[in-house]
Design a protein around this motif. Structure first.
Motif, mmCIF file in Angstrom:
data_model
loop_
_atom_site.group_PDB
_atom_site.id
_atom_site.type_symbol
_atom_site.label_atom_id
_atom_site.label_comp_id
_atom_site.label_asym_id
_atom_site.label_seq_id
_atom_site.Cartn_x
_atom_site.Cartn_y
_atom_site.Cartn_z
ATOM 1 N N LEU A 49 -20.718 -20.640 35.428
ATOM 2 C CA LEU A 49 -21.278 -19.385 34.938
ATOM 3 C C LEU A 49 -21.296 -19.375 33.411
ATOM 4 N N LYS A 50 -20.214 -19.843 32.787
ATOM 5 C CA LYS A 50 -20.146 -19.889 31.322
ATOM 6 C C LYS A 50 -21.209 -20.830 30.758
ATOM 7 N N ASN A 51 -21.417 -21.967 31.429
ATOM 8 C CA ASN A 51 -22.450 -22.907 30.976
ATOM 9 C C ASN A 51 -23.840 -22.287 31.071
ATOM 10 N N GLU A 52 -24.086 -21.532 32.150
ATOM 11 C CA GLU A 52 -25.389 -20.895 32.322
ATOM 12 C C GLU A 52 -25.618 -19.811 31.270
ATOM 13 N N ILE A 53 -24.558 -19.053 30.939
ATOM 14 C CA ILE A 53 -24.673 -18.025 29.907
ATOM 15 C C ILE A 53 -24.999 -18.669 28.561
#
Length: 201
Positions: free
Chosen positions: A157-161
């Motif tokens: 999720l952090k990578n996608e953000i």
């Protein structure tokens, strides 16, 4: 429909009983009124009906809500009596849903406009798409439903953000992102990191 009418008349009956006690002096100005839970228990009604009773008294200037303290009998203006007839149209307020009313009752707040309770109409959210994605993820990665998230958040999720932030001209390292449990926690952490006790925001 009959149930709604019965509940509606019930909260009005309870409000009238409390107003009679105020007029007779049994409940003097500034005295504490029964809490939502106490009213619900005493009159065998739902907490929603009990809260509507207190809100009705407040709307008709028989009661005032004090933050974190509850409802109290309103001070009586000098040389004036409580109104016996209220213009329903003049004090008409958009009804709040049950969850919001109970939240306000617990806070003891007299403010009916709260940004922390703001919520858009369901048509504004891609509910069907989110439901489909959740079902797909449930089948392909069932461990997501039971595992606890540790550290600063779910890494994918952090990578996608971080990836999507590029579209807005932001160059963010995924390791610098902290996933919070909602906007209130995010604001709280941000304030704790940038302000000190006594600062005015």
């Amino acid at each position: 429909m009959a149930g709604e009418t019965e509940q509606g008349s019930r909260y009005r009956q309870i409000a009238e009983q409390i107003k009679q006690a105020i007029h007779s002096g049994s409940l003097p100005p500034d005295s504490r009124l029964p809490s939502v839970r106490t009213l619900a228990t005493q009159y065998s009604v739902s907490m929603t009906t009990a809260l509507k009773t207190l809100r009705t008294l407040e709307d008709e200037h028989y009661a005032v809500a004090r933050p974190k303290s509850g409802f109290f009998v309103a001070p009586r203006p000098a040389n004036k009596t409580f109104p016996t007839v209220i213009n329903e149209q003049a004090r008409e307020v958009a009804p709040l849903d049950e969850q919001t009313e109970l939240h306000l009752a617990m806070l003891g707040s007299d403010c009916r406009v709260r940004l922390d309770l703001a919520n858009g109409d369901i048509s504004l959210y891609p509910v069907k798409k989110i439901g489909l994605l959740m079902r797909q993820m449930g089948y392909s990665k069932p461990a997501l439903l039971g595992n606890t998230v540790k550290g600063t958040g779910y890494a994918p999720l952090k990578n996608e953000i971080a990836r999507r932030a590029v579209d807005y001209g932001c160059n963010i390292n995924a390791d610098d992102i902290l996933i919070t449990n909602g906007c209130i926690e995010a604001i709280s952490l941000a304030l704790r990191a940038t302000t000190r006790p006594g600062d005015i925001v």
